[in-house]
Design an enzyme around this catalytic site. Sequence first.
Site, PDB file in Angstrom:
ATOM      1  NE  ARG A   1      -4.630  -1.754  10.449  1.00 15.94           N
ATOM      2  CZ  ARG A   1      -3.630  -1.203   9.553  1.00 15.94           C
ATOM      3  NH1 ARG A   1      -3.797  -0.189   8.980  1.00 15.94           N
ATOM      4  NH2 ARG A   1      -2.549  -1.917   9.689  1.00 15.94           N
TER       5      ARG A   1
ATOM      6  NE  ARG B   1       7.691  -2.754   6.166  1.00 17.95           N
ATOM      7  CZ  ARG B   1       6.306  -2.683   6.562  1.00 17.95           C
ATOM      8  NH1 ARG B   1       5.564  -2.173   5.583  1.00 17.95           N
ATOM      9  NH2 ARG B   1       6.004  -3.152   7.572  1.00 17.95           N
TER      10      ARG B   1
ATOM     11  NE  ARG C   1       2.052  -5.131  11.240  1.00 20.74           N
ATOM     12  CZ  ARG C   1       2.874  -4.891  10.247  1.00 20.74           C
ATOM     13  NH1 ARG C   1       4.188  -5.449  10.569  1.00 20.74           N
ATOM     14  NH2 ARG C   1       2.682  -4.042   9.465  1.00 20.74           N
TER      15      ARG C   1
ATOM     16  CE  LYS D   1      -2.140  -1.170   3.840  1.00 19.80           C
ATOM     17  NZ  LYS D   1      -1.388  -2.357   4.133  1.00 19.80           N
TER      18      LYS D   1
ATOM     19  NE  ARG E   1       6.131  -0.503  10.119  1.00 14.16           N
ATOM     20  CZ  ARG E   1       5.082  -0.390   9.341  1.00 14.16           C
ATOM     21  NH1 ARG E   1       4.926   0.110   8.204  1.00 14.16           N
ATOM     22  NH2 ARG E   1       3.889  -1.250   9.722  1.00 14.16           N
TER      23      ARG E   1
HETATM   24  P1  AP5 Z   1       4.839  -1.630   1.755  1.00 14.03           P
HETATM   25  O1  AP5 Z   1       4.492  -0.624   0.794  1.00 14.03           O
HETATM   26  O2  AP5 Z   1       5.622  -0.981   3.149  1.00 14.03           O
HETATM   27  O3  AP5 Z   1       3.439  -2.358   2.354  1.00 14.03           O
HETATM   28  P2  AP5 Z   1       2.088  -1.896   3.375  1.00 14.03           P
HETATM   29  O4  AP5 Z   1       0.888  -2.331   2.602  1.00 14.03           O
HETATM   30  O5  AP5 Z   1       2.125  -0.168   3.303  1.00 14.03           O
HETATM   31  O6  AP5 Z   1       2.745  -2.703   4.582  1.00 14.03           O
HETATM   32  P3  AP5 Z   1       2.508  -2.014   6.079  1.00 14.03           P
HETATM   33  O7  AP5 Z   1       3.231  -3.010   6.941  1.00 14.03           O
HETATM   34  O8  AP5 Z   1       2.740  -0.440   6.123  1.00 14.03           O
HETATM   35  O9  AP5 Z   1       0.879  -2.023   6.351  1.00 14.03           O
HETATM   36  P4  AP5 Z   1       0.084  -2.132   7.538  1.00 14.03           P
HETATM   37  O10 AP5 Z   1      -1.193  -2.056   7.033  1.00 14.03           O
HETATM   38  O11 AP5 Z   1       0.306  -3.159   8.264  1.00 14.03           O
HETATM   39  O12 AP5 Z   1       1.008  -0.820   8.450  1.00 14.03           O
HETATM   40  P5  AP5 Z   1       0.440   0.373   8.889  1.00 14.03           P
HETATM   41  O13 AP5 Z   1       1.758   1.268   9.124  1.00 14.03           O
HETATM   42  O14 AP5 Z   1      -0.825   0.880   8.234  1.00 14.03           O
HETATM   43  O15 AP5 Z   1       5.688  -3.017   1.199  1.00 14.03           O
HETATM   44  C1  AP5 Z   1       6.104  -3.900   2.177  1.00 14.03           C
HETATM   45  C2  AP5 Z   1       7.429  -4.458   1.824  1.00 14.03           C
HETATM   46  O16 AP5 Z   1       7.305  -5.052   0.230  1.00 14.03           O
HETATM   47  C3  AP5 Z   1       8.264  -3.204   1.505  1.00 14.03           C
HETATM   48  O17 AP5 Z   1       9.766  -3.606   1.740  1.00 14.03           O
HETATM   49  C4  AP5 Z   1       8.450  -2.984  -0.125  1.00 14.03           C
HETATM   50  O18 AP5 Z   1       9.284  -2.338  -0.829  1.00 14.03           O
HETATM   51  C5  AP5 Z   1       8.154  -4.421  -0.680  1.00 14.03           C
HETATM   52  N1  AP5 Z   1       7.259  -4.569  -1.862  1.00 14.03           N
HETATM   53  C6  AP5 Z   1       6.333  -3.447  -2.083  1.00 14.03           C
HETATM   54  N2  AP5 Z   1       5.843  -3.905  -3.350  1.00 14.03           N
HETATM   55  C7  AP5 Z   1       6.468  -4.949  -3.762  1.00 14.03           C
HETATM   56  C8  AP5 Z   1       6.400  -5.868  -4.992  1.00 14.03           C
HETATM   57  N3  AP5 Z   1       5.468  -5.840  -5.862  1.00 14.03           N
HETATM   58  N4  AP5 Z   1       7.272  -7.078  -5.067  1.00 14.03           N
HETATM   59  C9  AP5 Z   1       8.034  -7.322  -3.871  1.00 14.03           C
HETATM   60  N5  AP5 Z   1       8.119  -6.359  -2.883  1.00 14.03           N
HETATM   61  C10 AP5 Z   1       7.512  -5.451  -2.632  1.00 14.03           C
HETATM   62  O19 AP5 Z   1       0.069   0.149  10.279  1.00 14.03           O
HETATM   63  C11 AP5 Z   1       0.792  -0.165  11.377  1.00 14.03           C
HETATM   64  C12 AP5 Z   1       0.193  -0.208  12.648  1.00 14.03           C
HETATM   65  O20 AP5 Z   1      -0.556   0.941  13.003  1.00 14.03           O
HETATM   66  C13 AP5 Z   1      -0.859  -1.331  12.764  1.00 14.03           C
HETATM   67  O21 AP5 Z   1      -0.444  -2.704  12.942  1.00 14.03           O
HETATM   68  C14 AP5 Z   1      -1.855  -1.079  13.761  1.00 14.03           C
HETATM   69  O22 AP5 Z   1      -1.270  -1.161  15.216  1.00 14.03           O
HETATM   70  C15 AP5 Z   1      -1.546   0.653  13.758  1.00 14.03           C
HETATM   71  N6  AP5 Z   1      -2.754   1.224  12.599  1.00 14.03           N
HETATM   72  C16 AP5 Z   1      -2.475   1.698  11.552  1.00 14.03           C
HETATM   73  N7  AP5 Z   1      -3.660   1.964  11.013  1.00 14.03           N
HETATM   74  C17 AP5 Z   1      -4.634   1.913  11.818  1.00 14.03           C
HETATM   75  C18 AP5 Z   1      -6.052   1.841  11.962  1.00 14.03           C
HETATM   76  N8  AP5 Z   1      -6.756   2.440  10.820  1.00 14.03           N
HETATM   77  N9  AP5 Z   1      -6.896   1.326  12.849  1.00 14.03           N
HETATM   78  C19 AP5 Z   1      -6.175   0.835  13.891  1.00 14.03           C
HETATM   79  N10 AP5 Z   1      -4.730   0.860  14.344  1.00 14.03           N
HETATM   80  C20 AP5 Z   1      -4.135   1.321  13.093  1.00 14.03           C
HETATM   81 ZN    ZN Z   2       2.398   0.981   4.918  1.00 18.00          ZN
END
Ligand code: AP5
Ligand code: ZN
Length: 212
Positions: free
Chosen positions: A88, A123, A167, A13, A156
């Site tokens: 979410r 990552r 997760r 994402k 991270r």
């Molecule tokens: P990346 O682009 O970083 O993936 P992402 O989908 O953004 O993953 P996140 O871990 O950031 O998602 P998340 O939803 O768990 O975390 P968030 O920060 O929202 O890509 C991942 C890796 O793959 C990278 O190394 C990238 O380079 C690689 N990659 C990308 N595309 C690729 C491809 N095509 N092929 C190969 N490799 C590739 O949330 C974190 C925490 O915050 C949550 O766990 C929760 O505790 C809290 N939180 C956040 N939002 C909320 C909410 N709305 N409600 C409640 N809690 C929340």
């Molecule tokens: Zn992200």
Amino acid sequence: MRIILLGSPGSGKGTQAQFITEKYGIPQISTGDMLRAAVRAGTPLGVEAKKVMDAGGLVSDNIILGLIKERIAQADCANGFLLDGFPRTIAQAEGLEAMGVIIDTVIEIVVEDEEIVKRMAGRRVHLASGRTYHIEYNPPKTAGLDDVTGEALVQRDDDKEETVRKRLGVYHELTKPLVNYYSASGKDVHFGSITGVGTVDEITQKVFAILA
Ligand code: AP5
Ligand code: ZN
């Protein structure tokens, strides 16, 4: 244009968000990045959120809805925005609707859990900007350094395998139901689902095709 990016942790994402925001001139709103900024700033919210995030759980719907309400009221959101990692839960989606926000397009990026576990280990992120790399699949120009600022990249705290698996479980239980929520007939949004497996560029082309 008001867009939601749905997808499991590590589905790409954040990686795709930067191309969408460049092309459409709208801001990326990542609740994860906002929470990590609060953790770094050491605010009371950050202190609370860190415990939940490190355990792989979700921060409470009320806190998240408060953050979003404040963020989308800012001037740069007037012409639209890209929501990354929000909503979410069904309650968050309902809360967004209750704010009167009309979403145009929801894009789901699908990647198998085992592929995610492999990806997360490689990552690296630039915490201040949220820019994301992968040591093998999407490396920075200079190993360990952000392309734009030259600052150090880090792992991270929630990317340990055990936390990633937690997760993923939370995603399937609480977030995946949003796919039915937004694709249900009667919901006036454009819903598109794509695979997140392929090169970053290939996935970007699929995302743009849905938005075209
Ligand atoms: P990346 O682009 O970083 O993936 P992402 O989908 O953004 O993953 P996140 O871990 O950031 O998602 P998340 O939803 O768990 O975390 P968030 O920060 O929202 O890509 C991942 C890796 O793959 C990278 O190394 C990238 O380079 C690689 N990659 C990308 N595309 C690729 C491809 N095509 N092929 C190969 N490799 C590739 O949330 C974190 C925490 O915050 C949550 O766990 C929760 O505790 C809290 N939180 C956040 N939002 C909320 C909410 N709305 N409600 C409640 N809690 C929340
Ligand atoms: Zn992200």
